[in-house]
Design a protein around this motif. Structure first.
Motif, PDB file in Angstrom:
ATOM      1  N   GLN A  23       0.832  -1.207   0.000  1.00 13.58           N
ATOM      2  CA  GLN A  23       0.000   0.000   0.000  1.00 13.58           C
ATOM      3  C   GLN A  23       0.871   1.264   0.000  1.00 13.58           C
ATOM      4  O   GLN A  23       0.572   2.227  -0.715  1.00 13.58           O
ATOM      5  N   ILE A  24       1.927   1.252   0.797  1.00  9.21           N
ATOM      6  CA  ILE A  24       2.790   2.434   0.879  1.00  9.21           C
ATOM      7  C   ILE A  24       3.576   2.611  -0.420  1.00  9.21           C
ATOM      8  O   ILE A  24       3.749   3.740  -0.907  1.00  9.21           O
ATOM      9  N   ARG A  25       4.059   1.522  -0.994  1.00  6.35           N
ATOM     10  CA  ARG A  25       4.795   1.627  -2.263  1.00  6.35           C
ATOM     11  C   ARG A  25       3.908   2.243  -3.348  1.00  6.35           C
ATOM     12  O   ARG A  25       4.343   3.099  -4.125  1.00  6.35           O
ATOM     13  N   GLU A  26       2.667   1.787  -3.419  1.00 10.79           N
ATOM     14  CA  GLU A  26       1.733   2.323  -4.409  1.00 10.79           C
ATOM     15  C   GLU A  26       1.452   3.797  -4.124  1.00 10.79           C
ATOM     16  O   GLU A  26       1.355   4.617  -5.052  1.00 10.79           O
ATOM     17  N   GLU A  27       1.323   4.140  -2.847  1.00 11.82           N
ATOM     18  CA  GLU A  27       1.061   5.522  -2.466  1.00 11.82           C
ATOM     19  C   GLU A  27       2.228   6.423  -2.869  1.00 11.82           C
ATOM     20  O   GLU A  27       2.019   7.529  -3.378  1.00 11.82           O
ATOM     21  N   ILE A  28       3.452   5.953  -2.661  1.00 10.41           N
ATOM     22  CA  ILE A  28       4.636   6.723  -3.049  1.00 10.41           C
ATOM     23  C   ILE A  28       4.675   6.912  -4.563  1.00 10.41           C
ATOM     24  O   ILE A  28       4.959   8.007  -5.066  1.00 10.41           O
ATOM     25  N   ARG A  29       4.380   5.818  -5.314  1.00 11.46           N
ATOM     26  CA  ARG A  29       4.413   5.883  -6.771  1.00 11.46           C
ATOM     27  C   ARG A  29       3.398   6.890  -7.292  1.00 11.46           C
ATOM     28  O   ARG A  29       3.717   7.732  -8.152  1.00 11.46           O
ATOM     29  N   VAL A  30       2.178   6.861  -6.762  1.00 12.31           N
ATOM     30  CA  VAL A  30       1.120   7.762  -7.218  1.00 12.31           C
ATOM     31  C   VAL A  30       1.448   9.216  -6.862  1.00 12.31           C
ATOM     32  O   VAL A  30       1.295  10.119  -7.686  1.00 12.31           O
ATOM     33  N   THR A  31       1.917   9.440  -5.636  1.00  6.58           N
ATOM     34  CA  THR A  31       2.236  10.803  -5.200  1.00  6.58           C
ATOM     35  C   THR A  31       3.386  11.380  -6.003  1.00  6.58           C
ATOM     36  O   THR A  31       3.366  12.560  -6.395  1.00  6.58           O
ATOM     37  N   HIS A  32       4.388  10.556  -6.270  1.00  7.27           N
ATOM     38  CA  HIS A  32       5.527  11.015  -7.071  1.00  7.27           C
ATOM     39  C   HIS A  32       5.092  11.335  -8.494  1.00  7.27           C
ATOM     40  O   HIS A  32       5.570  12.308  -9.108  1.00  7.27           O
TER      41      HIS A  32
END
Length: 296
Positions: free
Chosen positions: A170-179
């Motif tokens: 979940q955090i990896r996906e969140e980082i990818r989307v935010t970036h």
């Protein structure tokens, strides 16, 4: 060893951000400052004998001259701290000299803490100047406080992170989307607003601070007589139910932050389980709900 490498990383980040100085802890395999930091807190304050604890409790009542003499005894804890102070002061002296020379050439200087401090110290106004001893004290304090706390908190965060693979995704996906959103705006780096919008990341940070606080205790002196009401009545060994605690003016109160943060009745989720989106108080910031930061 992740904690060891995090220690080196935190030291280099602290050097650049606070002092405008490159400690070179990551690149140098045998860095003197990094070595002296290794297990510093554990060696200095843990596994103390009963005699050592008693002596420290009586330290404030010992005459100053006698305390200075006793402080010269080569105990394990004192020797460890003296070694740190010797090395830290040496590096601090180098930082001051380097920054002073740089500011004599480039008047503006950097925006790091050290540049600001030295620039103020070069002022002609005597009210803004610090003595060399005061500058050394500020530097050595910032070095140990900023380094040790960051290293231990990140180590615990990664430990909790490793225990929850699903949460990692979940955090990896969140980082990818935010970036990706930042890139769409033409920004190479994420802004503070972007970081604050990362709900799962903030949840991880809050849980780490709650379950593994660096400051486990907090001392406060009562300014006046007061009766402190208890939100949860306590039953003593004799069977008496206590609903409040009287405190006298001048009395010291020791508050266990670690125990307080782990009280299940204060949170709506089990301890050590990452906060879900619906349970995260996004608008309050990263640390607003933590007792260590005065939020509760």
């Amino acid at each position: 060893s992740i904690p060891a490498w995090l220690s080196h990383t935190a030291l280099d980040v602290l050097g650049q951000a606070a002092f405008g100085y490159d400690f070179g802890a990551i690149d140098e395999k045998d860095n003197e400052l990094a070595n002296v930091y290794h297990n510093l807190i554990a060696d200095s304050f843990y596994n103390r004998s009963d005699l050592s604890i008693t002596f420290e409790a009586l330290w404030g009542f010992i005459p100053l001259q006698l305390a200075i003499m006793l402080g010269r005894f080569p105990t394990k804890q004192l020797s460890r701290l003296k070694r740190y102070m010797t090395v830290a002061r040496s590096f601090a002296k180098t930082i001051v000299n380097t920054q002073t020379q740089a500011l004599s050439v480039v008047k503006e200087g950097g925006k790091d803490v050290m540049s600001t401090l030295i620039k103020a110290n070069m002022s002609e106004d005597p009210k803004t100047k610090l003595t060399e001893e005061e500058v050394m004290a500020q530097l050595t304090t910032l070095m140990i406080v900023g380094h040790e706390t960051s290293t231990n908190t990140l180590s615990w965060a990664l430990y909790e992170f490793a225990k929850h693979p699903g949460f990692q995704s979940q955090i990896r996906e969140e980082i990818r989307v935010t970036h990706a959103h930042a890139a769409q705006r033409g920004d190479r780096e994420m802004s503070i607003a972007d970081l604050n919008s990362m709900k799962y990341m903030i949840a991880l940070m809050k849980e780490t601070l709650r379950c593994h606080p660096i400051a486990t205790l907090m001392n406060r002196e009562a300014a006046k007589d007061h009766i402190i009401p208890l939100s949860m009545p306590q039953t003593t060994r004799t069977g008496e139910v206590i609903t409040s605690v009287p405190v006298s003016k001048g009395q010291w109160v020791i508050i266990s932050l670690a125990a307080y943060d782990r009280l299940v009745v204060l949170v709506s989720y089990p301890v050590h389980v990452p906060i879900t989106l619906s349970q995260t108080q996004i608008g309050m910031g990263v640390s607003a709900v933590m007792s260590e930061f005065g939020g509760r």
